[in-house]
Scaffold this active site. Sequence first.
Site, short mmCIF file in Angstrom:
data_model
loop_
_atom_site.label_atom_id
_atom_site.label_comp_id
_atom_site.label_asym_id
_atom_site.label_seq_id
_atom_site.Cartn_x
_atom_site.Cartn_y
_atom_site.Cartn_z
N LYS A 271 35.51 54.15 42.27
CA LYS A 271 36.38 53.10 41.71
C LYS A 271 35.53 51.96 41.15
O LYS A 271 34.34 51.86 41.44
CB LYS A 271 37.31 52.58 42.81
CG LYS A 271 36.57 51.93 43.99
CD LYS A 271 37.52 51.62 45.14
CE LYS A 271 36.77 51.04 46.32
NZ LYS A 271 37.65 50.87 47.51
N ARG B 266 47.80 46.47 54.26
CA ARG B 266 47.60 46.37 52.83
C ARG B 266 48.48 47.44 52.21
O ARG B 266 49.69 47.30 52.16
CB ARG B 266 46.10 46.55 52.53
CG ARG B 266 45.70 46.17 51.13
CD ARG B 266 44.20 46.30 50.92
NE ARG B 266 43.74 47.70 50.92
CZ ARG B 266 42.49 48.08 50.70
NH1 ARG B 266 41.55 47.18 50.49
NH2 ARG B 266 42.14 49.35 50.70
N HIS C 41 42.95 53.65 56.30
CA HIS C 41 41.76 52.88 55.95
C HIS C 41 41.56 51.81 57.02
O HIS C 41 42.52 51.18 57.47
CB HIS C 41 41.97 52.25 54.57
CG HIS C 41 40.71 51.71 53.94
ND1 HIS C 41 39.52 52.38 53.96
CD2 HIS C 41 40.48 50.56 53.24
CE1 HIS C 41 38.60 51.66 53.30
NE2 HIS C 41 39.16 50.57 52.86
N ARG D 217 35.14 59.42 52.86
CA ARG D 217 35.29 58.71 51.59
C ARG D 217 34.27 57.56 51.47
O ARG D 217 34.66 56.39 51.37
CB ARG D 217 36.69 58.09 51.47
CG ARG D 217 37.87 58.99 51.75
CD ARG D 217 39.17 58.23 51.47
NE ARG D 217 39.28 56.96 52.16
CZ ARG D 217 39.91 56.77 53.33
NH1 ARG D 217 40.52 57.77 53.93
NH2 ARG D 217 39.95 55.57 53.87
N TYR E 288 21.59 23.20 31.52
CA TYR E 288 22.76 22.31 31.55
C TYR E 288 22.74 21.40 32.77
O TYR E 288 22.40 21.82 33.87
CB TYR E 288 24.04 23.14 31.63
CG TYR E 288 24.36 23.95 30.40
CD1 TYR E 288 24.47 23.36 29.14
CD2 TYR E 288 24.59 25.32 30.51
CE1 TYR E 288 24.80 24.13 28.02
CE2 TYR E 288 24.92 26.09 29.39
CZ TYR E 288 25.02 25.48 28.15
OH TYR E 288 25.34 26.23 27.07
N CYS F 5 23.07 30.03 33.05
CA CYS F 5 24.03 29.89 31.94
C CYS F 5 24.83 31.19 31.80
O CYS F 5 24.63 32.14 32.55
CB CYS F 5 23.30 29.59 30.64
SG CYS F 5 22.14 28.23 30.77
N MET F 6 25.72 31.24 30.82
CA MET F 6 26.51 32.45 30.64
C MET F 6 25.63 33.65 30.26
O MET F 6 25.86 34.77 30.69
CB MET F 6 27.59 32.24 29.56
CG MET F 6 28.57 33.41 29.48
SD MET F 6 29.75 33.27 28.15
CE MET F 6 30.77 31.92 28.71
N ASP F 7 24.62 33.38 29.44
CA ASP F 7 23.85 34.49 28.86
C ASP F 7 22.37 34.46 29.19
O ASP F 7 21.65 35.37 28.80
CB ASP F 7 23.99 34.44 27.33
CG ASP F 7 25.43 34.20 26.93
OD1 ASP F 7 26.26 35.08 27.23
OD2 ASP F 7 25.72 33.13 26.36
#
Length: 398
Positions: free
Chosen positions: A45, A143, A172, A224, A268, A315-317
């Site tokens: 998953k 759940r 589970h 699993r 930043y 930073c983001m990148d």
Amino acid sequence: MASSSHHEGFGGRPLWAEIDLDALAYNVQALKGQASGAALAAVVKANAYGHGAIAIARAVLEAGAERLAVICVDEGEQLRRAGLGAPILVMGHSPISDARRIVQLRLTPTVNSQEMAVALAAAASEEGVNQPIHLKLDSGLSRYGLLPQELISLAESIQHLSPLVVEGLFTHFASADEEDKSFVLQQFKLFLEVAERLPWISIRHVSNTASLLDMPEISLDLVRPGIGIYGCYPSRWVNKGLKLRPVFTLKSRIARLTRLLPGQCVSYGRTWTAPRLSLIALVMCGYGDGLPRSLSNRGSVLVRGQRAPIVGRVCMDMCMADVTDIPNVAVDDEVVLIGRQEEGNIPVEEIAELCDTINYEILCGIAARVPRVYMREGRVVGSETLVQGLSAVGVGAS
Ligand SMILES: *Cc1c(COP(=O)(O)O)cnc(C)c1O
């Protein structure tokens, strides 16, 4: 260690995840060995915990997993479209409107209502196929799943609803990765009580990685594991006697080196100030790639096998690392953000701890724009990028 020079250009940016398929196969076999004869459904998953679902699914089946497990129908469809033919258990909730699609895709859903069972049976009989399903007991996680009485009555009412085949019964655990196993045993006891009432259901399964490591004796018919096949332990408390090998390494290259005078600031908010004449490496990886922003001024990266602290805000990148103390550092030097480099190691658990989370979340958070490069015996055998899809040279037939 593999030379990485031929990875440059994946995705057009020096940033990629190396996925060690030898380690993956080793982990699958080690976990199977632990399962005392039970079959293994590899949990793939969430894009195989960030590793790339299609390549991982092929590789785990080749390594001996009998089944795959996902959460939703789309994840199952992605694998079927890629040509994977193994049984795929959909462990999460599927809406009734997906019944036909589930049948057509030959997925094995988890059914929690009479209506869903009837819809699946109708679609399966139109398609002329048997439709296996599993039932999930909510034994204390509160759940997904049915309570004992609900489950037993649903099971009994659909037992003969051909062409439906109630193939599996599972539950589970809420706290299998903790030291105190008393609640696991309580859940397991309840599960067995329900299973005894439904002896005609052939596949009973309860074990995630944590219970497989700590309580292999309760493996039943199928296990699993998820995090374990990726070479990580579910928590610090589980038994680490079974040596797992981490599969994931996040790599980049130094894009730029800058000399800063004492008093100059980085990134930043100017949260880091050079205390001395400093050499700062620019690394093209940021929180948009899944490198948590909370590593700002706290995390580190590896360059030439040595640690270099992340300085200033992530930073983001991009992020920046202080490489002043690393001799001979040069532009294009390999940077490891997660994993090993020479004698250095930044385990994903270290990052998770700094970010007050778990290894699972860091791995799942690695963004789709980070190319996945698949390795065997130190050589590239396939890759997947945002634009390219999986090119799987020798990743193994499905
Ligand atoms: C995710 C999941 C697993 C795998 O858990 P790990 O801790 O990664 O081994 C097993 N079963 C179910 C129902 C799950 O949702």
